[in-house]
Scaffold this active site. Structure first.
Site, PDB file in Angstrom:
ATOM      1  N   SER A 259      14.747  -3.183   0.903  1.00 33.66           N
ATOM      2  CA  SER A 259      13.569  -4.000   0.611  1.00 33.66           C
ATOM      3  C   SER A 259      12.297  -3.294   1.076  1.00 33.66           C
ATOM      4  O   SER A 259      11.278  -3.289   0.372  1.00 33.66           O
ATOM      5  CB  SER A 259      13.697  -5.369   1.293  1.00 33.66           C
ATOM      6  OG  SER A 259      12.569  -6.172   1.015  1.00 33.66           O
TER       7      SER A 259
ATOM      8  N   LYS B 167      10.191  -7.087   6.489  1.00 33.77           N
ATOM      9  CA  LYS B 167      11.096  -7.304   5.359  1.00 33.77           C
ATOM     10  C   LYS B 167      12.361  -8.053   5.760  1.00 33.77           C
ATOM     11  O   LYS B 167      13.445  -7.814   5.223  1.00 33.77           O
ATOM     12  CB  LYS B 167      11.452  -5.983   4.664  1.00 33.77           C
ATOM     13  CG  LYS B 167      10.243  -5.150   4.262  1.00 33.77           C
ATOM     14  CD  LYS B 167       9.205  -5.925   3.464  1.00 33.77           C
ATOM     15  CE  LYS B 167       9.723  -6.406   2.132  1.00 33.77           C
ATOM     16  NZ  LYS B 167       8.708  -7.245   1.410  1.00 33.77           N
TER      17      LYS B 167
ATOM     18  N   HIS C  14       5.071  -8.694  13.912  1.00 38.17           N
ATOM     19  CA  HIS C  14       6.205  -7.783  13.845  1.00 38.17           C
ATOM     20  C   HIS C  14       6.309  -6.960  15.133  1.00 38.17           C
ATOM     21  O   HIS C  14       7.099  -6.024  15.200  1.00 38.17           O
ATOM     22  CB  HIS C  14       6.043  -6.786  12.688  1.00 38.17           C
ATOM     23  CG  HIS C  14       6.162  -7.369  11.316  1.00 38.17           C
ATOM     24  ND1 HIS C  14       7.145  -8.260  10.946  1.00 38.17           N
ATOM     25  CD2 HIS C  14       5.412  -7.151  10.203  1.00 38.17           C
ATOM     26  CE1 HIS C  14       6.998  -8.567   9.662  1.00 38.17           C
ATOM     27  NE2 HIS C  14       5.957  -7.906   9.192  1.00 38.17           N
TER      28      HIS C  14
END
Length: 284
Positions: free
Chosen positions: A128, A43, A98
């Site tokens: 988010s 995010k 990630h």
């Protein structure tokens, strides 16, 4: 709803992640010199950056981004499908991840591959993340923002602690093949930041080509692009007709944090990120 898949103390998505791949990725996945890697904490503007880099590669021609899903254009090295796609893909690859620093393929650190690392105000990352993940089957559902806030500060969220993830990757910021960008700078000066990305990747775009990159990577155009907004992902993975794009703004955390939460977050941030120059964090 899926629970996490825990690996070395870090929670990963319960869907699409394989422990065997996580175990072998560090030593066995070979990063090539010609690869480009987009790495973020979840995010933080990942898919926006993928869209921009794809458009830079096509000199602004939108055909690729409109015809192939974003996760196929830039596969996730830690996902089951992405891993298999990448090890069989010839030529220069665009890789997304990630992964925290210590779990990333070791071959990268001795390669000439280029990595773009995007950071974002962790307060906005938290908000988010809550609004995205609580509607998916990817992770354990916190039920409330209050609970998710607690989990985030403890690092008990997908991919672990934002603070540890960011601290470790920031250690690479002086490397020639590592470009540190912020979501905030990208929002404030999109054209200038895209030009910086072009320079880093060794790509020269004419003004009209850069205009096309700006146009087709804009929030509204991406939101309407089915190949970029996750709307074609099967319902059993993402629920409630969720799309990837929610607001695409900065500072939204101010609409959701209480004064006590803001103070608690500031305290943790100061403790965890001590020693880093303030200019690294343009939201401060």
């Amino acid at each position: 709803m899926s629970d996490y898949l825990w690996f070395e103390g870090i929670p990963f998505p319960g869907v699409g992640t394989d422990k065997g791949i996580l175990e072998e990725i560090g030593d066995k996945f070979v990063v090539r010199d010609e690869d480009t890697i987009i790495l973020t904490y979840p995010k933080s503007g990942t898919n926006w950056m993928i869209e921009i880099v794809c458009l830079i590669q096509t000199k602004g021609n939108p055909q690729w981004i409109q015809s192939e899903p974003i996760w196929k254009r830039s596969p996730w090295v830690e996902s089951e499908d992405g891993y298999q796609t990448l090890i069989n893909q010839e030529g220069p690859r665009l890789i997304s991840s990630h992964l925290p620093f210590h779990l990333f393929p070791k071959s990268f650190f001795s390669s000439k591959a280029k990595m773009i690392y995007v950071i974002r105000n962790p307060r906005d990352v938290l908000v988010s993340g809550y609004f995205f993940f609580h509607k998916t089957n990817l992770v354990k559902n916190p039920g409330s923002l209050i609970k998710y806030f607690e989990w985030f500060l403890k690092g008990n969220v997908i991919y672990g602690s934002w603070f540890e993830h960011t601290r470790a990757w920031l250690s690479m910021r002086e490397r020639d093949n590592f470009l540190l960008l912020s979501y905030e700078d990208l929002k404030q000066d999109t054209r200038g930041t895209i030009e910086k990305i072009c320079d880093f990747l060794g790509k020269k775009l004419e003004k009209d080509e850069l205009d096309l990159v700006l146009k087709y990577s804009s929030f509204q155009v991406m939101k309407e692009n089915k190949m970029s907004n996750l709307s074609i992902v099967p319902e059993d993975v993402i629920t409630n007709g969720l799309k990837l794009m929610r607001k695409g703004t900065t500072g939204d955390w101010k609409n959701h944090f209480t004064v006590a939460q803001a103070e608690a977050f500031d305290k943790v941030f100061q403790e965890k990120m001590i020693g880093f120059p303030r200019e690294l964090f343009p939201w401060q």
